[in-house]
Design an enzyme around this catalytic site. Structure first.
Site, PDB file in Angstrom:
ATOM      1  N   GLY A 227      33.083  -5.916 -20.237  1.00 44.41           N
ATOM      2  CA  GLY A 227      33.772  -5.160 -21.277  1.00 44.41           C
ATOM      3  C   GLY A 227      34.019  -5.993 -22.507  1.00 44.41           C
ATOM      4  CD  GLU A 268      30.139  -7.100 -12.680  1.00 46.86           C
ATOM      5  OE1 GLU A 268      29.769  -7.594 -11.613  1.00 46.86           O
ATOM      6  OE2 GLU A 268      30.365  -5.896 -12.871  1.00 46.86           O
ATOM      7  N   PRO A 269      29.294 -10.221 -17.500  1.00 50.31           N
ATOM      8  CG  PRO A 269      29.592 -11.995 -18.987  1.00 50.31           C
ATOM      9  CD  PRO A 269      29.588 -11.657 -17.528  1.00 50.31           C
ATOM     10  N   GLY A 270      27.126  -8.512 -19.817  1.00 45.38           N
ATOM     11  CA  GLY A 270      25.737  -8.356 -20.243  1.00 45.38           C
ATOM     12  C   GLY A 270      25.667  -8.586 -21.741  1.00 45.38           C
ATOM     13  CE1 TYR A 311      25.082   4.431 -24.497  1.00 45.76           C
ATOM     14  CE2 TYR A 311      23.702   2.700 -25.411  1.00 45.76           C
ATOM     15  CZ  TYR A 311      24.159   3.418 -24.326  1.00 45.76           C
ATOM     16  OH  TYR A 311      23.705   3.107 -23.071  1.00 45.76           O
ATOM     17  CB  CYS A 337       7.272  13.825 -34.214  1.00 46.12           C
ATOM     18  SG  CYS A 337       5.957  13.152 -35.224  1.00 46.12           S
ATOM     19  CD  GLU A 338      13.429  13.929 -30.375  1.00 44.27           C
ATOM     20  OE1 GLU A 338      14.465  13.730 -29.771  1.00 44.27           O
ATOM     21  OE2 GLU A 338      12.332  14.043 -29.826  1.00 44.27           O
ATOM     22  CE1 TYR A 365      23.149  -2.552 -20.926  1.00 38.05           C
ATOM     23  CE2 TYR A 365      24.502  -3.638 -22.587  1.00 38.05           C
ATOM     24  CZ  TYR A 365      24.246  -3.329 -21.271  1.00 38.05           C
ATOM     25  OH  TYR A 365      25.073  -3.799 -20.289  1.00 38.05           O
TER      26      TYR A 365
HETATM   27  C1  LIG Z   1      26.547  -2.599 -17.354  1.00 37.87           C
HETATM   28  C2  LIG Z   1      27.410  -3.347 -16.444  1.00 37.87           C
HETATM   29  C3  LIG Z   1      27.968  -4.566 -16.840  1.00 37.87           C
HETATM   30  C4  LIG Z   1      27.767  -5.178 -18.198  1.00 37.87           C
HETATM   31  O1  LIG Z   1      28.428  -4.516 -19.232  1.00 37.87           O
HETATM   32  P1  LIG Z   1      28.409  -5.126 -20.718  1.00 37.87           P
HETATM   33  O2  LIG Z   1      29.182  -4.189 -21.526  1.00 37.87           O
HETATM   34  O3  LIG Z   1      26.977  -5.218 -21.135  1.00 37.87           O
HETATM   35  O4  LIG Z   1      29.002  -6.482 -20.659  1.00 37.87           O
HETATM   36  C5  LIG Z   1      28.740  -5.234 -15.908  1.00 37.87           C
HETATM   37  N1  LIG Z   1      28.959  -4.735 -14.681  1.00 37.87           N
HETATM   38  C6  LIG Z   1      28.416  -3.572 -14.266  1.00 37.87           C
HETATM   39  C7  LIG Z   1      28.689  -3.080 -12.895  1.00 37.87           C
HETATM   40  C8  LIG Z   1      27.641  -2.831 -15.134  1.00 37.87           C
HETATM   41  O5  LIG Z   1      27.129  -1.668 -14.725  1.00 37.87           O
END
Ligand SMILES: *Cc1c(COP(=O)(O)O)cnc(C)c1O
Length: 421
Positions: A227, A268-270, A311, A337-338, A365
């Protein structure tokens, strides 16, 4: 990507236009040192003996990026068995992988368990079936603390009618399943959704999880999900990870003292780890002036970068071919084409046909949500590492679009044309 002496450059001083010329456009470019900076920032934010960062790889699953995070010592968070397989391929040992899917089959959990990953179960039905099949197995459960948070409804996962996690109100039911099956709960997990700005909201959810933890004597780790918000605009607010890290470290230490054991704190950040490292380069195909608007039409679209359309995401865009030109207002659109509008009424330095535009925050993403819509090729990916550029995924070609098609499936006699190019 930085503006340096009137020229846009990547880490190591590589000119952006040079990368565009070498690999063609559109192209995704990632700077490894920016990912590393973010990873270190998070690691350093926590003053806990056992803190662990697992990279949520659905943000970007390029194997070389996974290899970098493994090299730096991170774990991996996977939401599908295919992501687990990519993680293994990138060199992660199974015990460094957390499998955190939603609404997948028992078979998929079984596969991940056989491979040896940590398992995170997010509903009572599967918990019971899995427990009956593997009494004594150690799993993690995903708790939904019902904290309302998140940048928008598509990514907010903590609310009361969310499909994610096991409701905190169903804790007694979970305890009955644990007792009847003999399954062991080694981890507690929550992930309330993306883009959380308010540290207090986060900490409230953490406190709820600490409360739940008291019911489970076999815990080894608590995973607080993600988050972390990153800035998309110059004046954007972002999560203050240093302040947050200090605050949660204090509370976690206090919790461990009362629990009676040092547990591992996991995140667990992405997006936080990879978003800012990425730049998406496109070429301006056409400048189209209507009575009301000047459009810059580029050689890409929602097929390559869908976040603005899906989004309403705001991506910073700069004209790297003409950094010192005078400013004008453009609406930047794709070639699909949209209606695929990347940005409305943006101030850019004057754009000419052929100019290269750069989208910031394209590391998370973006490629991972790309498609072949309109039968367009997905772009290549380039990684800048220690001052050098590496092609880490080639551009698609016609053979890739045809690879899965059964070209002569219908008995029409005439074989499909061998090479239509
Ligand atoms: C997508 C996801 C994340 C990563 O979220 P970010 O907003 O990219 O940091 C972490 N944990 C789980 C379970 C997710 O599905």
């Amino acid at each position: 990507m930085n503006l340096q002496d009137g020229q846009y450059v990547f880490s190591g001083g590589i000119p952006v236009t040079e990368i565009a010329a070498r690999y063609g456009t559109p192209v995704y470019v990632y700077e490894a040192d920016l990912m590393h900076r973010q990873y270190r920032r998070l690691c350093d934010a926590f003053s806990i003996p056992n803190a662990r960062i697992c990279y949520a790889c659905k943000a970007n699953t390029n194997l070389q990026i996974l290899r970098l995070f493994h090299h730096w010592g991170a774990g991996l968070d996977c939401v599908s068995i295919q992501e687990v397989q990519l993680g293994i391929k990138a060199g992660f040992p199974p015990h460094d992988i957390l499998f955190t899917p939603n609404c997948v089959s028992l078979e998929e959990y079984e596969k991940a368990y056989t491979i040896g990953t940590l398992i995170n179960i997010d509903n009572i039905s599967i918990l019971e079936q899995f427990g009956q099949a593997h009494p004594g197995a150690k799993v993690c459960i995903r708790i939904n603390p019902h904290i309302m948070a998140g940048g928008n409804s598509k990514i907010s996962t903590g609310h009361i009618d969310s499909k994610f996690g096991i409701s905190i109100h169903q804790l007694p039911h979970v305890l009955r399943v644990v007792e009847s099956t003999g399954i062991r709960i080694a981890g507690l997990h929550m992930h309330t959704g993306s883009d959380i700005l308010d540290v207090e909201v986060f900490l409230n959810a953490c406190d709820i999880l600490f409360g739940v933890a008291a019911s489970f004597p076999d815990l080894e780790y608590i995973d607080f999900g993600s988050g972390f918000k990153v800035p998309y605009k110059v004046d954007d607010v972002s999560t203050d990870v240093e302040e947050f890290g200090q605050e949660i470290s204090k509370r976690f230490t206090r919790f461990c003292a009362s629990y009676g054991r040092e547990l591992t704190l996991m995140f667990e950040p992405g997006k936080f780890l990879v978003s800012e490292s990425g730049t998406f380069l496109v070429r301006t195909n056409v400048i189209k002036t209507t009575v009301s608007t000047v459009f810059a039409g580029v050689d890409s679209g929602l097929n390559h970068l869908i976040r603005p359309m899906f989004y309403n995401a705001w991506h910073s865009i700069e004209n790297v071919s003409n950094p010192e030109g005078r400013s004008r207002i453009y609406t930047i659109v794709g070639y699909i084409c949209e209606t695929d509008t990347f940005a409305v009424d943006r101030k850019l330095t004057e754009v000419h046909e052929g100019d290269i535009l750069a989208f910031r925050n394209a590391g998370a993403y973006c490629y991972s949500m790309a498609s072949n819509y309109n039968s367009r090729y997905r772009p290549p990916e380039v990684l800048i590492w220690e001052g050098r550029d590496y092609l880490i995924r080639r551009r698609e070609e016609l053979a890739d679009l045809l690879a899965l098609q059964q070209q002569d499936a219908l008995p029409f006699g005439e074989p499909a044309v061998a090479d239509p190019s």
